[in-house]
Scaffold this active site. Structure first.
Site, PDB file in Angstrom:
ATOM      1  N   HIS A  83       0.840  -1.282   0.117  1.00 28.92           N
ATOM      2  CA  HIS A  83      -0.133   0.061   0.000  1.00 28.92           C
ATOM      3  C   HIS A  83       0.825   1.217  -0.073  1.00 28.92           C
ATOM      4  CE1 HIS A  83       1.072   0.192   4.426  1.00 28.92           C
ATOM      5  NE2 HIS A  83       0.547   1.479   4.640  1.00 28.92           N
TER       6      HIS A  83
HETATM    7  C1  UD1 Z   1      -2.426   5.618   5.701  1.00 27.93           C
HETATM    8  C2  UD1 Z   1      -1.031   6.374   6.285  1.00 27.93           C
HETATM    9  C3  UD1 Z   1       0.142   5.226   6.276  1.00 27.93           C
HETATM   10  C4  UD1 Z   1      -0.509   3.885   6.925  1.00 27.93           C
HETATM   11  C5  UD1 Z   1      -1.848   3.678   6.202  1.00 27.93           C
HETATM   12  C6  UD1 Z   1      -2.273   2.402   6.645  1.00 27.93           C
HETATM   13  C7  UD1 Z   1      -0.505   8.644   5.935  1.00 27.93           C
HETATM   14  C8  UD1 Z   1       0.014   9.663   5.408  1.00 27.93           C
HETATM   15  N1  UD1 Z   1      -0.370   7.535   5.617  1.00 27.93           N
HETATM   16  O1  UD1 Z   1      -2.070   5.353   4.278  1.00 27.93           O
HETATM   17  O2  UD1 Z   1       1.337   5.529   6.793  1.00 27.93           O
HETATM   18  O3  UD1 Z   1       0.593   2.789   6.567  1.00 27.93           O
HETATM   19  O4  UD1 Z   1      -2.589   4.512   6.280  1.00 27.93           O
HETATM   20  O5  UD1 Z   1      -3.453   1.557   6.121  1.00 27.93           O
HETATM   21  O6  UD1 Z   1      -1.355   8.849   6.739  1.00 27.93           O
HETATM   22  N2  UD1 Z   1      -9.374   4.635   1.483  1.00 27.93           N
HETATM   23  C9  UD1 Z   1     -10.475   4.267   1.298  1.00 27.93           C
HETATM   24  N3  UD1 Z   1     -11.075   4.029   2.395  1.00 27.93           N
HETATM   25  C10 UD1 Z   1     -10.539   4.162   3.664  1.00 27.93           C
HETATM   26  C11 UD1 Z   1      -9.254   4.887   3.671  1.00 27.93           C
HETATM   27  C12 UD1 Z   1      -8.669   5.166   2.410  1.00 27.93           C
HETATM   28  O7  UD1 Z   1     -10.948   3.721   0.129  1.00 27.93           O
HETATM   29  O8  UD1 Z   1     -11.297   3.703   4.741  1.00 27.93           O
HETATM   30  C13 UD1 Z   1      -8.601   5.187   0.127  1.00 27.93           C
HETATM   31  C14 UD1 Z   1      -8.899   6.512  -0.446  1.00 27.93           C
HETATM   32  O9  UD1 Z   1      -9.045   6.413  -1.883  1.00 27.93           O
HETATM   33  C15 UD1 Z   1      -7.736   7.148  -0.142  1.00 27.93           C
HETATM   34  C16 UD1 Z   1      -6.568   6.259  -0.284  1.00 27.93           C
HETATM   35  O10 UD1 Z   1      -7.073   5.117   0.298  1.00 27.93           O
HETATM   36  O11 UD1 Z   1      -7.553   8.568  -0.656  1.00 27.93           O
HETATM   37  C17 UD1 Z   1      -5.630   6.570   0.874  1.00 27.93           C
HETATM   38  O12 UD1 Z   1      -5.872   6.921   2.253  1.00 27.93           O
HETATM   39  P1  UD1 Z   1      -4.931   7.932   3.030  1.00 27.93           P
HETATM   40  O13 UD1 Z   1      -5.498   7.616   4.429  1.00 27.93           O
HETATM   41  O14 UD1 Z   1      -4.685   8.956   2.599  1.00 27.93           O
HETATM   42  O15 UD1 Z   1      -3.685   6.911   3.231  1.00 27.93           O
HETATM   43  P2  UD1 Z   1      -3.242   5.507   3.291  1.00 27.93           P
HETATM   44  O16 UD1 Z   1      -2.581   4.918   2.010  1.00 27.93           O
HETATM   45  O17 UD1 Z   1      -4.394   4.546   3.846  1.00 27.93           O
END
Ligand code: UD1
Length: 396
Positions: free
Chosen positions: A214
């Site tokens: 991820h």
């Molecule tokens: C975040 C953390 C990362 C951690 C990871 C664990 C930061 C900068 N990154 O990354 O350190 O290892 O979480 O999972 O804080 N999305 C969904 N559903 C959700 C959440 C996210 O669909 O419940 C999708 C969305 O498209 C979003 C993308 O995932 O834009 C990324 O989510 P985000 O919270 O920005 O970062 P992670 O990649 O999850």
């Protein structure tokens, strides 16, 4: 600012927003509740919101439902961080805690640490001091900034304490407490071992590898992701792979129509992001794990499962020194060689990691309660942690 004490016990905020935060918060909330010394307010920022990325962790891990949900959702780093900062500050202005406890290195961690610090509320950082040395990782920036403003820094492995000392953090603020993620793992492992995972029935009793992927550096660019997946397909011919897909990665697979091709191999099983017990169940029974997650490096170290880390650096060097992790990056040759080493038994055995013993949260609770005990009484008899701004005795 409102008094942090409404009844007889001071209010303490525990803040979480993303999947790994919930796993770390669970034992700390439990240990603090057992002390009976504080009133806990659990704040969910809403950074993660899919049921399998959020709610299911509260249920699986027995975390009390959040007292406050900030519902920030996804966005660019700037948008997400700013939203959390704004909404958490508003909450602090309504009712201010004696301290804010933040976990790990996600955007919720730095945003809430910053909001609290600006209002003079001490911040306790759980999993402080970790450094990958790679400032292109958003998490590395979050770690450095959070540690700079935190008052009490709870560290999981010796490298963390060494980084903090080198950066000039006074010894009085550093506590080497061990790893709270391991507290959760050891507590939940018996349940996980009894948990069935839907979608992997065909592999029952057969060896398999587990994949988690991820990191933006691995999944956000198709010219990076595609060749990495091609190596995984090749490796899966000698050991079938199970791949629970993070939403960030799922977006990319969907956008480039890669999921159907992976499933068609017959040797890679794609699953949705999994609840905690199901994921732990797979990890514990896998022959090896391929991952770019920091938490999974730690969990495999404790489980003794070989971990091929799809990164060039790690902020958790103990998982290489005593655990089972080897950095393989995305280089097909290194990946193939590591895979071969695991399958031929040429992989180091895990050794016990000091303080990764299931009792880290208890040490954090004791450290916090000790700080509260030492605290002077404010004008209304309110408790304040003696951890606020840099004081004269910190200057050495
Ligand atoms: C975040 C953390 C990362 C951690 C990871 C664990 C930061 C900068 N990154 O990354 O350190 O290892 O979480 O999972 O804080 N999305 C969904 N559903 C959700 C959440 C996210 O669909 O419940 C999708 C969305 O498209 C979003 C993308 O995932 O834009 C990324 O989510 P985000 O919270 O920005 O970062 P992670 O990649 O999850």
């Amino acid at each position: 600012m409102n008094s942090p004490r409404t009844g007889s016990r001071p209010l303490l905020d525990l803040v979480a927003g993303a999947r790994p935060n919930f796993i770390k918060l669970a034992p700390v909330a439990r240990a603090l509740a057992e002390t009976g010394c504080v009133e806990l307010r659990i704040v969910h920022t809403g950074q993660h919101y899919d049921p399998n990325m959020s709610d299911v962790f509260f249920v699986d891990l027995g975390i009390p439902l959040p007292d406050v949900h900030l519902e920030v959702g996804s966005g660019s780093h700037g948008v997400q961080t700013a939203r959390i900062l704004e909404r958490y500050e508003a909450l602090l202005l309504q009712r201010s805690p004696v301290a804010t406890v933040v976990f790990g290195d996600v955007n919720s961690t730095i945003a809430c640490a910053l909001a609290a610090t600006k209002l003079g509320i001490p911040v306790v950082h759980v999993e402080a001091g970790l450094r990958s040395g790679d400032r292109s990782m958003p998490e590395e920036i979050n770690r450095i900034l959070t540690d700079t403003i935190a008052s009490l820094l709870c560290v999981s492995e010796p490298s963390g304490a060494a980084h903090l000392r080198r950066e000039g953090v006074p010894e009085s603020r550093i506590r080497l407490v061990g790893n709270v993620m391991v507290d959760t793992l050891l507590r939940e492992l018996p349940t996980a071992r009894r948990t069935q995972v839907a979608g992997v029935e065909a592999l029952a009793g057969r060896p398999f590898g587990l994949v988690t992927l991820h990191r933006p550096s691995n999944v956000d660019r198709i010219d990076v992701l595609r060749p990495l997946l091609a190596v995984l397909v090749e490796l899966s011919r000698s050991l079938p792979l199970v791949f629970p897909v993070h939403p960030r990665t799922r977006d990319m697979l969907g956008r480039h129509a890669l999921d159907a091709g992976l499933t068609a191999t017959g040797t890679i099983t794609l699953l949705s992001a999994l609840p905690y017990h199901q994921h732990l169940s797979l990890m514990a029974s896998a022959s090896l794990v391929l991952t770019d997650s920091g938490g999974v490096q730690e969990e495999t170290a404790v489980l003794g499962v070989p971990c091929l880390t799809l990164r060039e650096s790690t902020e958790r060097p103990i998982t290489i020194e005593l655990g089972t992790s080897r950095l393989v990056g995305r280089d097909p040759e290194r990946l193939r060689a590591a895979f071969r080493d695991v399958l031929t038994g040429a992989w180091p055995q895990a050794r016990p990691i000091p303080l990764w013993d299931g009792k880290a949260a208890g040490r954090i609770a004791a450290a916090l309660v000790a700080c509260l005990g030492e605290s002077p009484r404010g004008p209304e008899g309110s408790a304040t942690l003696p951890l606020g701004g840099k004081s004269a005795d910190d200057s050495g």
